[in-house]
Design an enzyme around this catalytic site. Structure first.
Site, PDB file in Angstrom:
ATOM      1  CG  ASN A  23      -2.494  -0.789   1.523  1.00 54.24           C
ATOM      2  OD1 ASN A  23      -2.429  -2.146   0.630  1.00 54.24           O
ATOM      3  ND2 ASN A  23      -2.515  -1.218   1.651  1.00 54.24           N
ATOM      4  CG  ASP A  70      -2.151   1.229  -9.976  1.00 52.90           C
ATOM      5  OD1 ASP A  70      -2.485   0.762  -9.406  1.00 52.90           O
ATOM      6  OD2 ASP A  70      -2.731   1.146 -11.556  1.00 52.90           O
ATOM      7  CD  GLU A  88      -9.126  -6.634  -5.034  1.00 49.31           C
ATOM      8  OE1 GLU A  88     -10.190  -6.658  -6.289  1.00 49.31           O
ATOM      9  OE2 GLU A  88      -9.463  -8.140  -4.272  1.00 49.31           O
ATOM     10  CG  ASP A  91      -4.493  -1.050  -6.799  1.00 47.31           C
ATOM     11  OD1 ASP A  91      -3.875  -0.047  -7.878  1.00 47.31           O
ATOM     12  OD2 ASP A  91      -4.653  -1.950  -8.074  1.00 47.31           O
ATOM     13  CG  HIS A  92      -9.378  -1.727  -7.174  1.00 42.84           C
ATOM     14  ND1 HIS A  92      -8.754  -1.221  -8.859  1.00 42.84           N
ATOM     15  CD2 HIS A  92      -9.812  -3.049  -7.076  1.00 42.84           C
ATOM     16  CE1 HIS A  92      -8.773  -2.756  -9.638  1.00 42.84           C
ATOM     17  NE2 HIS A  92      -9.305  -4.079  -8.122  1.00 42.84           N
TER      18      HIS A  92
END
Length: 361
Positions: A23, A70, A88, A91-92
């Site tokens: 992260n 990314d 996840e 990231d999104h």
């Protein structure tokens, strides 16, 4: 392009220290684009004023760095044994915000101006396919990339920003379509590039809608329910269009700072909806159709019926930015803390040996 970039990414991830949390990798890429936005906005706040050549080189490098980070965060997660649903979502979530920020930056680099609603179209158009991608994954339970994916689009922008730096800041302003062209009229190179991006977003959206329609082609009730889940974001996008058409300051270069506030604030509302789709997919819960949190962002829908003064419009732009930041950051904090508690993980640090649930038994 993604397969061609894999050797570079596999090498680049080895440059990252093993103590660096995935992260944190994502966050570094995000910060680079925030800095790029601040720099280009200092020179081109009105979407028309050219910036020094080094600004375009800096923005191009920042976007390439963001794209690389990314791509590396997932590899770093697998390398360190720290893959998790929170990673996840993080990231999104950053990608959703970057979709809006990159659209605003592109309008500044291409110097599209504010003489017509192109800025609002550029910001609104990628919000729909990004949400639709999460929505599609929610229904298919798998992530599908089109032929022209995010990697290709970002690399095209990297090269485009570099080209503006090399050719000179006046390069995007040269006319490529004469005024005699029906419907479109005179159009600069920068405006044409922006319209191509808008068209690509709409094609991607149509592809996502068709894919989900194929799944439920024999179950019309489920298809209707799935399409209804798009309603909140459609309302946000419709509000942006209503603002561009009816707000007296929407197309005023003198009020470009307020245009930034409005676009980013409303974009954060769209990012919130995309993040919500990811959360409900990860938790295997039904994605709601009605989301009251986005109602304040739908106020512009009332402008045709209840016009307001320019001073109130400016106040609303400030309020939109504050509400967008508050809604997104508070929800991100709430979800992150909940995931950390449930999965016994950390956001920005790695426990010795990685996460227990990733260890092979």
């Amino acid at each position: 392009m993604a397969p061609l970039m894999q050797p570079f990414w596999r090498t680049a991830v080895m440059w990252l220290p093993e103590w660096m949390a995935p992260n944190l990798v994502t966050l570094l890429g995000f910060i680079s684009m925030v800095c790029a936005s601040a720099v280009v906005s200092f020179y081109s706040l009105d979407f028309s004023t050219p910036a020094p050549a080094w600004v375009y080189f800096f923005v191009s490098g920042a976007l390439f760095f963001y794209q690389t980070m990314d791509a590396l965060d997932g590899k770093q997660a697998r390398r360190t044994g720290c893959s998790s649903p929170l990673g996840e979502l993080f990231d999104h979530g950053c990608d959703a915000m970057m979709t809006v920020l990159i659209a605003v930056i592109s309008c500044q680099v291409f110097q599209v101006g504010q003489s017509w609603p192109i800025v609002y179209l550029c910001v609104a158009s990628p919000m729909l396919p990004f949400f639709a991608t999460q929505w599609e994954e929610y229904h298919l339970n798998k992530f599908i990339l089109g032929r022209l994916g995010v990697t290709e689009a970002q690399l095209i922008l990297v090269v485009s920003y570099l080209t503006v730096g090399v050719m000179g800041p006046e390069f995007p302003k040269q006319l490529v379509l004469p005024a005699a062209v029906p419907v479109l009229g005179a159009m600069s190179l920068g405006e044409l590039l922006a319209m191509v991006g808008i068209g690509g977003s709409l094609v991607t959206l149509a592809d996502k809608l068709y894919t989900v329609a194929k799944i439920y082609r024999r179950e019309p009730a489920k298809l209707l329910g799935a399409y209804a889940q798009l309603l909140p974001l459609c309302l946000v996008v419709a509000s942006m269009w209503s603002w561009s058409a009816h707000a007296s300051i929407a197309l005023s270069p003198a009020d470009s700072a307020y245009t930034h506030m409005y676009c980013i604030g409303t974009g954060l509302a769209g990012a919130f909806l995309s993040g919500t789709a990811v959360v409900f997919r990860v938790l295997s819960q039904r994605l709601p159709v009605f989301q009251p949190a986005i109602l304040p962002f739908c106020v512009p829908l009332l402008l045709p019926l209840v016009p307001i003064s320019p001073s109130l419009e400016r106040a609303y732009c400030v309020l939109t930015l504050i509400l967008g930041l508050s809604l997104y950051l508070l929800e991100a904090r709430r979800i992150s803390l909940a995931f950390c508690r449930i999965f016994k993980i950390n956001v920005f640090t790695i426990p010795p040996g990685g996460y227990p649930f990733n260890k092979k038994k």
